[in-house]
Design an enzyme around this catalytic site. Structure first.
Site, PDB file in Angstrom:
ATOM      1  N   GLU A   1      -7.216  -2.831  47.852  1.00  0.00           N
ATOM      2  CA  GLU A   1      -7.969  -3.010  49.244  1.00  0.00           C
ATOM      3  C   GLU A   1      -8.687  -4.582  49.083  1.00  0.00           C
ATOM      4  O   GLU A   1      -9.089  -5.207  49.803  1.00  0.00           O
ATOM      5  CB  GLU A   1      -8.630  -2.107  49.769  1.00  0.00           C
ATOM      6  CG  GLU A   1      -7.303  -1.239  50.305  1.00  0.00           C
ATOM      7  CD  GLU A   1      -8.242   0.031  50.922  1.00  0.00           C
ATOM      8  OE1 GLU A   1      -9.103  -0.283  51.861  1.00  0.00           O
ATOM      9  OE2 GLU A   1      -7.788   0.934  50.660  1.00  0.00           O
TER      10      GLU A   1
ATOM     11  N   ASP B   1     -14.952   6.718  32.649  1.00  0.00           N
ATOM     12  CA  ASP B   1     -14.888   7.641  31.343  1.00  0.00           C
ATOM     13  C   ASP B   1     -13.845   8.579  31.594  1.00  0.00           C
ATOM     14  O   ASP B   1     -13.889   9.422  32.029  1.00  0.00           O
ATOM     15  CB  ASP B   1     -16.587   8.451  32.117  1.00  0.00           C
ATOM     16  CG  ASP B   1     -17.052   8.464  30.436  1.00  0.00           C
ATOM     17  OD1 ASP B   1     -16.608   8.447  29.582  1.00  0.00           O
ATOM     18  OD2 ASP B   1     -17.051  10.261  30.940  1.00  0.00           O
TER      19      ASP B   1
END
Length: 555
Positions: free
Chosen positions: A275, A215
């Protein structure tokens, strides 16, 4: 804060495409209004899980779930008081885990809406920060001394009206809030704040989420010198981010947001996401003046956002051929290797069925054409719940409003409740099948005849048009990941070629109320079917009825 440093086992039906987001279709669920299973009139996580079969039937790749975190709900979840828990009105962490599992079993990925530019003023971090100027979290939020006369430190304004600064008597300082006074801005210049927020990201990645809708991503950093924003010329003002009645539009927001320091933080965030193969991030860029350039900056280089969600097609101005071409061309020029996520509607703007469709003689044909356009653009797509049903903006009475934004600026701006009314599942059930209780917002009577059960088995319905178009898009890879080349076919017809490898698809859309005839493009060998449009091929020309389309294969 992590769960043993590994992702939970959440089902194995997902396709192993780490690049799935590029050209993916994301279905936005506003959980308060999707499906209630508890009878309290507010949708919940189990309700989303129960409707996963419906979402999967659309043919989308992922769900974006608007905030469900613990919150006082002053801004309906966009004011978070606990980033690593579920608000009881939506369920529990166990319910969330179940939702992820069910979604993955249906081949649907889960993207969650993460709000880290600000928190609730009830968050423990802020409660500690406001105690004194010397406590361990004193610098975790944006605090500033007043001017000598006691007024705010600069001219920054809140999107929700008034100054962006609120006085705090305990610290005898102002704190910054870009939104409500109960939504203080976090100070991301502080490395400890960055680390804490990245821990939140890791928590949800370990929980099995496939990505984040971030956001107000361009609001993360403010100018350390707290310089005044310059004025914005009246002819350059735009009411996409804030309504025209809000003086927020009178400034060029170069110091309270859009700061260059954000790029390094986004690189740290991307490094963490990398990752977890197959995860993604789409950043919401809230800026009406330089939004496309920010999208380009944030998605270039492959080391920041995978894609950005811009407001270019969320404006009131009706779409034209020239506007679509300019928006896409400007973005591809600014960030040729970048990627955008396009949307016509969401939980913050008037639904496009009303915003653009009001006054259109053949509105249903017009909306079908718009669905074809967005599914043919280069980029990913975000569809807002109910868009596939053709839902219009609800016109609510003042006493039914719940949105503080609308209450503040009524009647010139009615807020965001009109696009947040409950999903309509069944025409004749109580609350259209949304809840057994009293819905938090009323179900508009005019929405009932558009309910899922009335459209489900009607081949020509709007719902099945979306399903057909999504299936057609998936069947033709150039529409998903291909390049885009615009062709010149006048002011009324949008024409483009999408290419991927040795395959190319020609797309043409008639944005006018009259039949349009365009020349057959070089290399067009045959028309394609399966999309539901009725444009047709002649020897040397293509004829496209009003608000209709044509698709063909380029040899």
């Amino acid at each position: 804060m992590t769960l043993a440093g590994k992702r939970l086992q959440t089902g194995d039906a997902l396709a192993p495409d780490a690049d799935w987001w590029r050209g993916g279709v994301i279905y936005q669920v506003y959980p308060r209004s999707f499906q209630d299973t508890s009878g309290d009139g507010v949708g919940d996580l189990i309700g989303i899980a129960e409707r996963i079969g419906y979402i999967a039937s659309l043919g989308v790749d992922a769900i974006w779930i608007s905030p469900f975190f613990t919150s006082p709900m002053k801004d309906f979840g966009y004011d978070v008081s606990d980033y690593t828990n579920v608000d009881p009105m939506f369920g529990t962490l166990g319910d969330f885990d179940y939702l992820v599992k069910v979604a993955h079993e249906h081949g649907i990925r889960i993207i969650i809406d993460l709000v880290i530019s600000h928190s609730s003023d009830q968050h423990p971090w802020f409660l500690e920060s406001r105690k004194s100027r010397t406590n361990p979290k004193s610098d975790w939020y944006v605090w500033a001394d007043p001017k000598p006369d006691g007024t705010p430190p600069n001219n920054w304004l809140s999107i929700f009206g008034g100054s962006a600064w609120q006085w705090d008597g305990t610290r005898e300082q102002y704190f910054m809030h870009n939104f409500l006074t109960s939504q203080p801005d976090l100070n991301l210049h502080n490395e400890e704040v960055q680390a804490a927020l990245l821990d939140v990201v890791r928590f949800w990645l370990d929980r099995g989420v496939d990505g984040f809708r971030l956001d107000t991503i361009n609001f993360y950093f403010h100018d350390k010198e707290l310089r005044d924003n310059p004025p914005l010329a009246k002819e350059l003002r735009n009411d996409t981010i804030a309504p025209a009645v809000n003086p927020y539009n009178h400034q060029l927001h170069v110091y309270d947001k859009n700061r260059p320091e954000n790029l390094d933080f986004l690189r740290r965030l991307r490094s963490l996401l990398d990752e977890y193969p197959g995860t993604t991030a789409v950043g919401e860029v809230g800026d009406a003046q330089i939004g496309l350039q920010i999208v380009a900056d944030y998605t270039s280089g492959g080391d920041k956002m995978h894609m950005c969600y811009a407001f270019d097609f969320l404006a009131n101005e009706r779409l034209t051929v020239a506007r679509i071409r300019k928006t896409l061309t400007d973005f591809m020029t600014a960030a040729p290797e970048g990627w955008a996520c396009w949307a016509f509607s969401n939980h913050d703007v008037v639904r496009h069925a009303t915003r653009w469709g009001s006054g259109i003689h053949e509105r249903e044909h017009y909306l079908r054409m718009l669905a074809g356009i967005i599914m043919s653009l280069r980029g990913s797509i975000s569809l807002y719940q109910g868009e596939e049903l053709g839902l219009t903006e609800a016109d609510l009475a003042f006493e039914d409003l719940r949105d503080p934004y609308g209450i503040q600026f009524w009647p010139d701006f009615k807020g965001r409740d009109g696009c947040r009314t409950p999903m309509v599942w069944s025409e004749y059930e109580q609350s259209a099948g949304f809840t057994n209780g009293q819905p938090w917002l009323p179900v508009p009577p005019e929405h009932r005849h558009l309910a899922v059960d009335t459209q489900e088995n009607v081949q020509a319905s709007m719902l099945n048009h979306y399903r057909r178009m999504l299936a057609f898009r998936r069947a033709h890879r150039p529409l998903v990941k291909g390049s885009l080349e615009f062709l010149e076919t006048g002011d009324h017809v949008l024409s483009m070629i999408r290419r991927e490898g040795n395959e190319a698809v020609y797309c043409a859309f008639n944005l006018s109320e009259e039949m349009q005839v365009v020349e057959r493009p070089q290399g067009l060998v045959e028309s394609l079917d399966g999309h539901g449009f009725s444009g047709f091929l002649r020897a040397d020309t293509i004829e496209i009825p009003p608000y209709d389309a044509f698709f063909g294969r380029i040899g």
